[in-house]
Structure formats: C-alpha cells, structure tokens
Design a protein around this motif. Structure first.
Motif, short mmCIF file in Angstrom:
data_model
loop_
_atom_site.label_atom_id
_atom_site.label_comp_id
_atom_site.label_asym_id
_atom_site.label_seq_id
_atom_site.Cartn_x
_atom_site.Cartn_y
_atom_site.Cartn_z
N ASN A 1 30.31 -29.17 63.20
CA ASN A 1 30.16 -29.31 64.43
C ASN A 1 28.83 -30.22 64.79
OD1 ASN A 1 31.85 -27.15 65.53
ND2 ASN A 1 31.01 -25.58 64.47
N VAL B 1 35.13 -30.28 73.55
CA VAL B 1 36.88 -30.04 73.10
C VAL B 1 37.40 -30.49 75.21
CG1 VAL B 1 38.24 -27.98 72.60
CG2 VAL B 1 36.05 -28.06 71.74
N PRO C 1 39.83 -25.30 77.00
CA PRO C 1 39.16 -24.75 75.33
C PRO C 1 38.97 -23.15 75.07
CG PRO C 1 38.37 -26.60 77.79
CD PRO C 1 39.50 -25.40 77.68
N TRP D 1 40.87 -23.60 72.05
CA TRP D 1 40.72 -24.37 70.86
C TRP D 1 39.14 -23.47 70.53
CZ3 TRP D 1 36.29 -25.78 69.04
CH2 TRP D 1 36.56 -26.84 67.65
N TYR D 2 38.48 -22.63 71.40
CA TYR D 2 37.60 -21.95 70.63
C TYR D 2 37.86 -20.78 69.82
CZ TYR D 2 33.84 -25.25 72.47
OH TYR D 2 33.00 -26.20 72.19
N ASP D 3 38.92 -20.37 70.57
CA ASP D 3 39.68 -18.90 69.59
C ASP D 3 40.08 -19.15 68.06
OD1 ASP D 3 38.96 -17.21 71.69
OD2 ASP D 3 41.26 -17.58 73.45
N ALA E 1 39.49 -21.91 66.76
CA ALA E 1 37.88 -22.51 65.77
C ALA E 1 37.24 -21.67 64.92
CB ALA E 1 37.30 -23.55 66.78
N ARG E 2 37.02 -20.42 66.05
CA ARG E 2 37.02 -18.75 65.37
C ARG E 2 37.03 -18.53 63.48
NH1 ARG E 2 34.54 -18.01 70.55
NH2 ARG E 2 36.25 -17.63 71.26
N ASN F 1 36.70 -20.62 61.43
CA ASN F 1 35.26 -20.67 60.88
C ASN F 1 35.15 -19.68 60.17
OD1 ASN F 1 32.09 -21.92 60.79
ND2 ASN F 1 32.66 -20.01 61.58
#
Length: 269
Positions: free
Chosen positions: A174, A180, A188, A191-193, A195-196, A199
């Motif tokens: 990160n 993004v 985006p 994408w963040y969903d 990525a969570r 992670n």
C-alpha cells in the motif's frame, strides 16, 4: 554453501516452498552474507544500492528504515520486473538504554505464502479474486530526492500467466500503490471491497508464519510469491541482505536441479 550440491538444495527449497533459512552464516562481517547471495547469482542494484547493511536510521525515505510494524507486502512493486529473491540476515539487535527486558525487543519477521492466500481468496470470494487479477494499478517509488520510479505500464495485484492463467506474481504494498482507477469492470469502491477481503486473509493467523531472526540465520524468500512483514521493535537492529533477479535465480535453480536435456527443452521450447 561452498558446494554446488548445497546450492542445489537451497534453490530447490526456495523454488518449492517459497523460502529457506541458511543456518551457520557467520555474522562478524556482512561480507559473509554477501558471498552467500553471490553463490546463487549476482546481487541486483536498485536506488537503494546493491548489497544493503542498515539500521533504523531513516537514511532512506522508506518504512524499512524505521522500527514500526510492517504488514505483509512484497518489495519493488514499482519495477516492471520486481526483485525475484530477497535476503535478510540480522547481524545484531541490541537493547537501548531504557529497555527493561533485553529479551523483549520485538521485530519478529512475518511470512505469508501469497499464492496460497490468493487461491483461498479465489475459493471463497471469486469476484474479489477476479477484480484483483483484472484491474491494473499504478505503482511508484518517489520518496527519495531525485527518485521517481514507476513501471512502463500498470499491473494488477495478481499477475497470471497467459493461457493457463496460473498465478505468476503478486504485487502488494500500500505504501507503493497509486490511485485506484475507474475500470470498465469495476469501480474503485468494488476494488477496495476486494482488497479488504484480500487483506483479511493476509492478517489471518492461519496463513501467517512468524520467525524471530537471529544472528547466524539468513532468510531467503521468493518475492514474487511470499509476502513479508515484521512486528515493531525497540533497540538498535542491524540487518544486511539484498535482491537477486528472478531470471538469474531460475537459471541457477534449473541448471542445478534439471538434466541438460530438460534444460534444453525449456530453452528451445
């Protein structure tokens, strides 16, 4: 490590398992570790230099030069060809004057098999795996004066081989990731969903391996596959190591672990 058979075993362990330890590495002089790396291949030079030997002195604008905890990540995501192998050897770790417990300095090293975690994501959240495979991202290294490195093109978190779509390489840091983008396949927010989800797997203790490095025990791992991190630490810690190119590592592994006929089939096709 003085023998070709020793290097054969070492490179095969890294190729199959993703990492290996080399015990008995002398630590009175970092030159011993440098020679160990060069038994595999030549050391890759980057904007950090070649063979590194550093403490948490903020000599470079990089979190590695601090004593804070680092989550699981891969290195050199901002190169078109990220480093293939990474090497760490802790030469010393001394408590500071205020430390009450010299045995509680911290700084444990974290390893996560990224291929295993990615396949777990594919199994449990196919949509998240698809997004992280298809959405290309900008990556950069620009914290140091005169340095503005970015790949010639954007790359997704998961890179797959053409045709069979097998996992080839993971880029995840990160601190090196740019903005993004909006993508035809997702926003985006999507994408963040994803990525969570990814992670959360990297933070899953079932998928983590922790090891307290110590003088004399060198860690070598596949930076295309294995993510690394560390816990926060106190005191003064001295680490040495370096990078080795992927192609040079694979050449060394192939010539030591395959017959000439097998090597020729790979080269000729």
């Amino acid at each position: 490590m003085e023998t070709e058979e020793g290097v054969r075993v070492l490179t095969d362990l890294i190729r199959r398992k993703g990492f290996a330890f080399v015990d008995g590495t002398p630590y009175d002089d970092p030159e011993h570790t440098k020679r160990l790396l060069e038994r595999i291949a030549f050391i890759r030079v980057t904007h950090y230099g070649g063979f590194y030997d550093f403490t948490a002195d903020l000599a470079m604008a990089d979190t590695a030069y601090t004593n804070i905890a680092l989550p699981a990540h891969t290195d050199t995501t901002y190169f078109d060809d990220p480093a293939g192998l990474q090497v760490f050897h802790m030469l010393s770790h001394e408590p500071d004057a205020t430390s009450k417990d010299p045995n509680a300095l911290g700084g444990e090293s974290l390893l996560v098999d990224g291929f295993n975690a990615a396949l777990e994501l594919k199994r449990t959240s196919t949509w998240a795996y698809k997004i992280l495979t298809e959405v290309p991202l900008p990556w950069h290294a620009s914290g140091n004066k005169g340095i503005a490195i970015t790949p010639e093109r954007t790359y997704p978190v998961f890179e797959t081989a053409p045709g069979n779509k097998a996992l080839l390489r993971i880029r995840w840091n990160n601190d090196d990731r740019g903005v993004v983008p909006f993508h035809s396949g997702c926003s985006p927010v999507d994408w963040y969903d994803a990525a969570r989800k990814w992670n959360a797997l990297l933070e899953d203790k079932r998928l983590q391996y922790w090891e307290q490095l110590k003088p004399g025990r060198t860690l070598i791992f596949d930076n295309w596959r294995v993510l690394h991190g560390r816990s926060a630490f106190t005191g003064k810690r001295r680490i040495c190591g370096g990078y080795i190119n992927r192609n040079d590592f694979m050449s060394r592994w192939r010539t030591l672990n395959r017959t000439p006929e097998e090597v020729n089939r790979v080269v000729i096709g």
